[in-house]
Design a protein around this motif. Sequence first.
Motif, PDB file in Angstrom:
ATOM      1  N   PHE A 320       0.834  -1.192   0.000  1.00  8.33           N
ATOM      2  CA  PHE A 320       0.000   0.000   0.000  1.00  8.33           C
ATOM      3  C   PHE A 320       0.876   1.253   0.000  1.00  8.33           C
ATOM      4  O   PHE A 320       2.027   1.226   0.437  1.00  8.33           O
ATOM      5  CB  PHE A 320      -0.946   0.006   1.202  1.00  8.33           C
ATOM      6  CG  PHE A 320      -0.278   0.233   2.529  1.00  8.33           C
ATOM      7  CD1 PHE A 320      -0.151   1.518   3.062  1.00  8.33           C
ATOM      8  CD2 PHE A 320       0.226  -0.829   3.261  1.00  8.33           C
ATOM      9  CE1 PHE A 320       0.464   1.730   4.281  1.00  8.33           C
ATOM     10  CE2 PHE A 320       0.851  -0.630   4.482  1.00  8.33           C
ATOM     11  CZ  PHE A 320       0.968   0.654   4.996  1.00  8.33           C
ATOM     12  N   ASP A 321       0.311   2.334  -0.510  1.00  7.46           N
ATOM     13  CA  ASP A 321       1.033   3.592  -0.625  1.00  7.46           C
ATOM     14  C   ASP A 321       0.857   4.402   0.654  1.00  7.46           C
ATOM     15  O   ASP A 321      -0.242   4.884   0.936  1.00  7.46           O
ATOM     16  CB  ASP A 321       0.503   4.382  -1.825  1.00  7.46           C
ATOM     17  CG  ASP A 321       1.227   5.704  -2.033  1.00  7.46           C
ATOM     18  OD1 ASP A 321       2.167   6.000  -1.268  1.00  7.46           O
ATOM     19  OD2 ASP A 321       0.836   6.437  -2.958  1.00  7.46           O
ATOM     20  N   PRO A 322       1.919   4.599   1.446  1.00  2.91           N
ATOM     21  CA  PRO A 322       1.781   5.366   2.695  1.00  2.91           C
ATOM     22  C   PRO A 322       1.469   6.840   2.459  1.00  2.91           C
ATOM     23  O   PRO A 322       1.129   7.548   3.405  1.00  2.91           O
ATOM     24  CB  PRO A 322       3.126   5.179   3.383  1.00  2.91           C
ATOM     25  CG  PRO A 322       4.085   4.876   2.279  1.00  2.91           C
ATOM     26  CD  PRO A 322       3.303   4.116   1.249  1.00  2.91           C
ATOM     27  N   LYS A 323       1.588   7.285   1.210  1.00  2.00           N
ATOM     28  CA  LYS A 323       1.250   8.665   0.881  1.00  2.00           C
ATOM     29  C   LYS A 323      -0.193   8.807   0.400  1.00  2.00           C
ATOM     30  O   LYS A 323      -0.636   9.916   0.097  1.00  2.00           O
ATOM     31  CB  LYS A 323       2.195   9.192  -0.188  1.00  2.00           C
ATOM     32  CG  LYS A 323       3.653   9.262   0.258  1.00  2.00           C
ATOM     33  CD  LYS A 323       4.539   9.830  -0.846  1.00  2.00           C
ATOM     34  CE  LYS A 323       5.991   9.890  -0.395  1.00  2.00           C
ATOM     35  NZ  LYS A 323       6.876  10.431  -1.471  1.00  2.00           N
ATOM     36  N   ALA A 324      -0.907   7.695   0.316  1.00  2.00           N
ATOM     37  CA  ALA A 324      -2.297   7.733  -0.135  1.00  2.00           C
ATOM     38  C   ALA A 324      -3.187   8.123   1.047  1.00  2.00           C
ATOM     39  O   ALA A 324      -3.545   7.279   1.880  1.00  2.00           O
ATOM     40  CB  ALA A 324      -2.715   6.387  -0.706  1.00  2.00           C
ATOM     41  N   LEU A 325      -3.505   9.396   1.135  1.00  2.00           N
ATOM     42  CA  LEU A 325      -4.307   9.900   2.243  1.00  2.00           C
ATOM     43  C   LEU A 325      -5.766  10.014   1.821  1.00  2.00           C
ATOM     44  O   LEU A 325      -6.073  10.440   0.705  1.00  2.00           O
ATOM     45  CB  LEU A 325      -3.782  11.260   2.698  1.00  2.00           C
ATOM     46  CG  LEU A 325      -2.337  11.274   3.201  1.00  2.00           C
ATOM     47  CD1 LEU A 325      -1.932  12.696   3.554  1.00  2.00           C
ATOM     48  CD2 LEU A 325      -2.169  10.348   4.397  1.00  2.00           C
ATOM     49  N   PRO A 326      -6.691   9.664   2.694  1.00  2.00           N
ATOM     50  CA  PRO A 326      -8.115   9.777   2.357  1.00  2.00           C
ATOM     51  C   PRO A 326      -8.604  11.211   2.457  1.00  2.00           C
ATOM     52  O   PRO A 326      -8.093  12.006   3.244  1.00  2.00           O
ATOM     53  CB  PRO A 326      -8.780   8.894   3.411  1.00  2.00           C
ATOM     54  CG  PRO A 326      -7.869   8.991   4.591  1.00  2.00           C
ATOM     55  CD  PRO A 326      -6.477   9.078   4.028  1.00  2.00           C
ATOM     56  N   ASP A 327      -9.600  11.532   1.646  1.00  4.18           N
ATOM     57  CA  ASP A 327     -10.271  12.831   1.694  1.00  4.18           C
ATOM     58  C   ASP A 327     -11.607  12.631   2.397  1.00  4.18           C
ATOM     59  O   ASP A 327     -12.516  12.011   1.841  1.00  4.18           O
ATOM     60  CB  ASP A 327     -10.471  13.360   0.273  1.00  4.18           C
ATOM     61  CG  ASP A 327     -11.298  14.647   0.232  1.00  4.18           C
ATOM     62  OD1 ASP A 327     -11.549  15.229   1.302  1.00  4.18           O
ATOM     63  OD2 ASP A 327     -11.691  15.061  -0.878  1.00  4.18           O
ATOM     64  N   ILE A 328     -11.718  13.143   3.606  1.00  3.62           N
ATOM     65  CA  ILE A 328     -12.962  13.054   4.372  1.00  3.62           C
ATOM     66  C   ILE A 328     -13.509  14.468   4.489  1.00  3.62           C
ATOM     67  O   ILE A 328     -12.909  15.329   5.142  1.00  3.62           O
ATOM     68  CB  ILE A 328     -12.731  12.459   5.774  1.00  3.62           C
ATOM     69  CG1 ILE A 328     -11.918  11.161   5.678  1.00  3.62           C
ATOM     70  CG2 ILE A 328     -14.061  12.225   6.476  1.00  3.62           C
ATOM     71  CD1 ILE A 328     -12.552  10.065   4.872  1.00  3.62           C
ATOM     72  N   SER A 329     -14.661  14.727   3.857  1.00  2.38           N
ATOM     73  CA  SER A 329     -15.188  16.093   3.832  1.00  2.38           C
ATOM     74  C   SER A 329     -16.694  16.077   3.584  1.00  2.38           C
ATOM     75  O   SER A 329     -17.235  15.122   3.023  1.00  2.38           O
ATOM     76  CB  SER A 329     -14.489  16.914   2.739  1.00  2.38           C
ATOM     77  OG  SER A 329     -14.681  16.328   1.461  1.00  2.38           O
ATOM     78  N   GLY A 330     -17.342  17.152   4.028  1.00  2.00           N
ATOM     79  CA  GLY A 330     -18.774  17.283   3.803  1.00  2.00           C
ATOM     80  C   GLY A 330     -19.591  16.259   4.558  1.00  2.00           C
ATOM     81  O   GLY A 330     -20.460  15.584   3.995  1.00  2.00           O
ATOM     82  N   ILE A 331     -19.349  16.134   5.872  1.00  3.33           N
ATOM     83  CA  ILE A 331     -20.040  15.156   6.722  1.00  3.33           C
ATOM     84  C   ILE A 331     -21.078  15.907   7.549  1.00  3.33           C
ATOM     85  O   ILE A 331     -20.722  16.758   8.377  1.00  3.33           O
ATOM     86  CB  ILE A 331     -19.040  14.426   7.641  1.00  3.33           C
ATOM     87  CG1 ILE A 331     -17.812  13.952   6.842  1.00  3.33           C
ATOM     88  CG2 ILE A 331     -19.728  13.292   8.360  1.00  3.33           C
ATOM     89  CD1 ILE A 331     -18.115  12.989   5.730  1.00  3.33           C
ATOM     90  N   LYS A 356     -12.457  17.603   6.967  1.00  5.97           N
ATOM     91  CA  LYS A 356     -13.022  18.946   6.866  1.00  5.97           C
ATOM     92  C   LYS A 356     -14.526  18.904   6.601  1.00  5.97           C
ATOM     93  O   LYS A 356     -15.076  17.895   6.185  1.00  5.97           O
ATOM     94  CB  LYS A 356     -12.330  19.711   5.732  1.00  5.97           C
ATOM     95  CG  LYS A 356     -10.824  19.842   5.902  1.00  5.97           C
ATOM     96  CD  LYS A 356     -10.202  20.563   4.712  1.00  5.97           C
ATOM     97  CE  LYS A 356      -8.705  20.692   4.865  1.00  5.97           C
ATOM     98  NZ  LYS A 356      -8.061  21.375   3.706  1.00  5.97           N
ATOM     99  N   GLY A 357     -15.139  20.065   6.841  1.00  6.60           N
ATOM    100  CA  GLY A 357     -16.551  20.214   6.503  1.00  6.60           C
ATOM    101  C   GLY A 357     -17.484  19.361   7.340  1.00  6.60           C
ATOM    102  O   GLY A 357     -18.508  18.884   6.844  1.00  6.60           O
ATOM    103  N   ILE A 358     -17.156  19.180   8.606  1.00  6.19           N
ATOM    104  CA  ILE A 358     -18.049  18.443   9.508  1.00  6.19           C
ATOM    105  C   ILE A 358     -19.093  19.419  10.050  1.00  6.19           C
ATOM    106  O   ILE A 358     -18.754  20.485  10.564  1.00  6.19           O
ATOM    107  CB  ILE A 358     -17.260  17.801  10.658  1.00  6.19           C
ATOM    108  CG1 ILE A 358     -16.272  16.771  10.090  1.00  6.19           C
ATOM    109  CG2 ILE A 358     -18.197  17.145  11.669  1.00  6.19           C
ATOM    110  CD1 ILE A 358     -15.323  16.210  11.127  1.00  6.19           C
ATOM    111  N   CYS A 359     -20.357  19.066   9.923  1.00  7.38           N
ATOM    112  CA  CYS A 359     -21.447  19.927  10.379  1.00  7.38           C
ATOM    113  C   CYS A 359     -22.397  19.104  11.238  1.00  7.38           C
ATOM    114  O   CYS A 359     -22.856  18.035  10.820  1.00  7.38           O
ATOM    115  CB  CYS A 359     -22.188  20.518   9.173  1.00  7.38           C
ATOM    116  SG  CYS A 359     -23.521  21.657   9.614  1.00  7.38           S
TER     117      CYS A 359
END
Length: 427
Positions: A320-331, A356-359
């Motif tokens: 697996f790619d240790p630089k592959a970061l997930p995008d978690i947004s608009g929750i 980001k974008g947790i409401c």
Amino acid sequence: MMFEMNSCFAQVVGVMCIVLLLGSVAECREVDGTLENLEYPAISCRKHSASLTDFGGVGDGKTSNTKAFQYAIGNLSNYGSDGGSLLVVPPGKWLTGSFNLTSHFTLFLHRDAIILASQDESEWPELDVLPSYGRGRDAPDGRFSSLIFGTNLTDVVVTGYNGTIDGQGSYCDIIIQGLTIVAPIDSPNTDGIDPDSCTNTRIEDCSIVTGDDCIAVKSGWDEYGIKFGMPSQHIVINRLTCSSPDSAMIALGSEMSGGIQDVRAENLTAIDTESAVRIKTAVGRGGYVKDIFVKGMNLINMKYVFWITGSYGSHPDNDFDPKALPDISGINYKDVTADYCNYTAKLEGIPNDPFKGICISNVSIASSDKKKLQWNCTDVEGVTSHVSPVPCELLPQKEEKKFDCPFPDEKLPIESVMLKTCSLTSA
């Protein structure tokens, strides 16, 4: 119940399939051992029909019907381009191993029909790994087939008048409706419904008691899911009741490397459950979880109400790619009431990759222990409004009286899909 299958992967209580729908059906009448005036809801009605007994099926609960199911479905697959086909499972106990469905096909269970999963391991062949996972979790070089399964299918229905599919365990357009799933609460890996890399999915009016996540939305594992690139998206979950002391009512991930987007969940009830809607991801996952909308949760006796995990880090291998970061947004969460909860929130992002974008709005939570720290937040960004107890500093409260987190007004196409009532009258 009814499965509608298209080109995605889904697991329903150990059943590898793409769509499941349970709806009310009119019972057929049995006259001299034949079935007539059979009615069932479906998107497409079938031109051809047969009974499992026509292919040597024996419903005594002891005789294996694996070959009978395979023979029947193999023969009926010839009618896929000529109006499709329906296979009736009549009253009886039909012991069987794994069998594969076909396109433009309906499997109908009579009220007194019970499909029993064979305990003979030789009747559960190994399958190749899913291309979005890279390796199997069940077997070294693959995965065990599920009881009823299919891949790359179109227009498949499993329906009936409260017939039973019994796994005998001791421990796309997709509609899953009116399904009841019961598993021991201490049984591992017993997710209720897992839409995996599925698009246009509707899950409604379901009740699930299990030892793992009641619903888990997935889309592939690390580098394999990233390469395969098939997201789960446009998913509607409505009127769900869940009890799972060690897991979530709805989980998003942890295998989410192909992406999860536009999930709309409302009218949710969880009792004696570890968490409500939980996002699970980690470094190496890549992918995204975004545009998640949750409205109307009634929760009783929970460990966590809001739980997002950025360190859920099991991997298929070391590539697996240790630089592959997930995008978690608009929750987005709104309109939540909870009683007897240990903690309000554990929101754990990833350093240098904040979620980001947790409401969160219009929330009232009664803690079972007011002395505990109710909010634990790291590496997250967002806003709150009318939330009690007072949120963490990373989610400041908006002062506007009318501020509310969004929930889409427009309906998804899957929500407008209507079922016909089809009839079959025997000669």
